[in-house]
Design an enzyme around this catalytic site. Structure first.
Site, PDB file in Angstrom:
ATOM      1  N   HIS A  84      -0.627  -3.312  10.959  1.00  0.00           N
ATOM      2  CA  HIS A  84       0.500  -4.067  11.519  1.00  0.00           C
ATOM      3  C   HIS A  84       0.791  -3.707  12.976  1.00  0.00           C
ATOM      4  O   HIS A  84       1.927  -3.411  13.343  1.00  0.00           O
ATOM      5  CB  HIS A  84       1.752  -3.883  10.653  1.00  0.00           C
ATOM      6  CG  HIS A  84       1.577  -4.390   9.263  1.00  0.00           C
ATOM      7  ND1 HIS A  84       1.446  -5.730   8.958  1.00  0.00           N
ATOM      8  CD2 HIS A  84       1.446  -3.744   8.080  1.00  0.00           C
ATOM      9  CE1 HIS A  84       1.267  -5.883   7.657  1.00  0.00           C
ATOM     10  NE2 HIS A  84       1.249  -4.690   7.104  1.00  0.00           N
ATOM     11  N   SER A 132       3.966  -6.373   2.867  1.00  0.00           N
ATOM     12  CA  SER A 132       2.606  -6.388   3.405  1.00  0.00           C
ATOM     13  C   SER A 132       1.658  -7.070   2.417  1.00  0.00           C
ATOM     14  O   SER A 132       1.819  -8.255   2.132  1.00  0.00           O
ATOM     15  CB  SER A 132       2.165  -4.962   3.764  1.00  0.00           C
ATOM     16  OG  SER A 132       0.945  -4.972   4.484  1.00  0.00           O
ATOM     17  N   LEU A 133       0.698  -6.344   1.829  1.00  0.00           N
ATOM     18  CA  LEU A 133      -0.216  -6.993   0.882  1.00  0.00           C
ATOM     19  C   LEU A 133       0.551  -7.597  -0.286  1.00  0.00           C
ATOM     20  O   LEU A 133       0.094  -8.552  -0.927  1.00  0.00           O
ATOM     21  CB  LEU A 133      -1.270  -6.014   0.368  1.00  0.00           C
ATOM     22  CG  LEU A 133      -0.904  -5.058  -0.773  1.00  0.00           C
ATOM     23  CD1 LEU A 133      -1.177  -5.667  -2.141  1.00  0.00           C
ATOM     24  CD2 LEU A 133      -1.648  -3.765  -0.642  1.00  0.00           C
ATOM     25  N   GLN A 154       0.959 -11.844  10.012  1.00  0.00           N
ATOM     26  CA  GLN A 154       1.406 -10.621   9.334  1.00  0.00           C
ATOM     27  C   GLN A 154       0.486  -9.435   9.612  1.00  0.00           C
ATOM     28  O   GLN A 154       0.921  -8.280   9.632  1.00  0.00           O
ATOM     29  CB  GLN A 154       1.485 -10.898   7.831  1.00  0.00           C
ATOM     30  CG  GLN A 154       2.077  -9.804   6.993  1.00  0.00           C
ATOM     31  CD  GLN A 154       1.329  -9.637   5.676  1.00  0.00           C
ATOM     32  OE1 GLN A 154       0.133  -9.365   5.655  1.00  0.00           O
ATOM     33  NE2 GLN A 154       2.043  -9.790   4.571  1.00  0.00           N
ATOM     34  N   ARG A 157      -9.349  -8.752   3.505  1.00  0.00           N
ATOM     35  CA  ARG A 157      -8.283  -8.180   4.338  1.00  0.00           C
ATOM     36  C   ARG A 157      -8.415  -6.668   4.448  1.00  0.00           C
ATOM     37  O   ARG A 157      -8.317  -6.087   5.537  1.00  0.00           O
ATOM     38  CB  ARG A 157      -6.920  -8.557   3.735  1.00  0.00           C
ATOM     39  CG  ARG A 157      -5.690  -8.148   4.551  1.00  0.00           C
ATOM     40  CD  ARG A 157      -4.445  -8.653   3.814  1.00  0.00           C
ATOM     41  NE  ARG A 157      -3.212  -8.418   4.537  1.00  0.00           N
ATOM     42  CZ  ARG A 157      -2.414  -7.371   4.377  1.00  0.00           C
ATOM     43  NH1 ARG A 157      -2.774  -6.421   3.492  1.00  0.00           N
ATOM     44  NH2 ARG A 157      -1.292  -7.239   5.047  1.00  0.00           N
ATOM     45  N   GLN A 181       0.826  -1.200   0.000  1.00  0.00           N
ATOM     46  CA  GLN A 181       0.000   0.000   0.000  1.00  0.00           C
ATOM     47  C   GLN A 181       0.867   1.261   0.000  1.00  0.00           C
ATOM     48  O   GLN A 181       1.896   1.319   0.670  1.00  0.00           O
ATOM     49  CB  GLN A 181      -0.914  -0.012   1.239  1.00  0.00           C
ATOM     50  CG  GLN A 181      -2.239   0.671   1.002  1.00  0.00           C
ATOM     51  CD  GLN A 181      -3.352   0.074   1.863  1.00  0.00           C
ATOM     52  OE1 GLN A 181      -3.366  -1.115   2.102  1.00  0.00           O
ATOM     53  NE2 GLN A 181      -4.273   0.897   2.307  1.00  0.00           N
TER      54      GLN A 181
END
Length: 315
Positions: free
Chosen positions: A204, A95-96, A253, A120, A10
């Site tokens: 996170h 991340s993603l 995660q 998500r 992101q």
């Protein structure tokens, strides 16, 4: 030469991303069509035409960035002869982007990945009421120093290290008041800059536990295959390949630290000399250059990049 393919997270989104790929290559168009169908939404129209505020909604951004990355992977396979199982030592994503890496490595289908990222994105957005959470970038402090700042700032609230991006760039996440304290403490500790980030939720950190629970349920319902190339997981900074381990890492995660600095350093320690950022933007390319001295880093996101990559693969 050992290569690693890395996938952005992101913040790398922009209106228009992927449009030129779709107009130039049918393989790319097919990926965007598949994602649109999986989500029962014309996400590609939002990606190419905006508005920007709709694209930056977390539930749209996450599958959109994956779509661009996988479109580029399919083009590289068709036009440059890329075979990740043969040509890559590792894949990893920020991340993603870890979902993009897993889809590229054959662990997840594109349709399942799109649906997982939609879940998500919604779950992360809904985990914390708007205004209660925040994130801040601490620049000029190494990870251990930033961790001390986060602990000092918590004062009974949540303030966690969300991203260890390398190059003395650490992002903290948690309750808004705690993150604001972290900014002040970091400045006292000699940070070059400490700035609040314009984000819609505190990603996170421990406040994301409801989203982690949602992902545990969602991941239990999809088929996960062993990847054709080792995937370096954010929470491990090491390769994983067992499907159950992949599910577990993706759940952890959501609340855990994105250990990007250690992930890149691990791949470099295993002999990776060339990193290719596949998808929108060049954020990871810049981070790699600060982490892995001597390694090359190249962004692959536009039609023109395909020819250059093909030459490098053959050379």
């Amino acid at each position: 030469m050992k290569r690693a393919f890395i996938f952005p997270g992101q913040g790398s989104q922009s209106v228009g991303m992927g449009k030129a790929l779709a107009e130039t290559f049918p393989q790319a168009k097919a990926v965007f069509d598949e994602v649109d169908e999986a989500l029962s939404q014309k996400l590609s129209a939002i990606m190419w035409e905006g508005p920007a505020d709709e694209l930056t909604l977390t539930a749209n951004t996450q599958p959109a960035l994956m779509a661009v990355s996988l479109a580029m992977v399919r083009v590289l396979e068709a036009e440059a002869g890329l075979d990740l199982g043969r040509d890559a030592a590792f894949v990893a994503g920020h991340s993603l982007g870890e979902y993009s890496a897993l889809a590229a490595a054959g662990s997840l289908t594109i349709a399942d990945t799109a649906r997982l990222l939609r879940i998500r994105g919604n779950a992360m957005q809904e985990a914390v009421p708007v205004g209660q959470g925040a994130m801040a970038a601490l620049l000029g402090l190494e990870y251990d120093a930033a961790l001390e700042v986060a602990r000092a700032a918590a004062q009974g609230e949540v303030c966690d290290a969300a991203n260890d991006n390398g190059g003395a760039q650490v992002v903290v996440s948690g309750h808004k008041s705690a993150v604001e304290r972290a900014v002040a403490i970091a400045q006292e500790k000699g940070a070059k800059r400490a700035v609040m980030l314009a984000v819609s939720a505190p990603f996170h950190c421990a406040l994301m536990q409801p989203a982690a629970d949602a992902m545990r349920e969602a991941l239990a319902r999809v088929t996960v295959h062993a990847p054709v190339v080792p995937v370096v997981a954010n929470v491990e900074a090491a390769p994983i390949g067992d499907p159950d381990a992949i599910r577990d890492a993706l759940v952890r995660q959501v609340t855990g630290t994105v250990r990007w600095r250690e992930s890149v350093a691990y791949m470099a320690s295993q002999g990776v000399e060339a990193f290719y950022e596949v998808g929108s933007g060049k954020v990871l390319t810049g981070l790699v250059k600060r982490i892995a001295a001597g390694a090359s880093a190249t962004a692959l996101g536009a039609p023109d990049d395909v020819t250059a990559f093909k030459a490098s693969l053959q050379g």
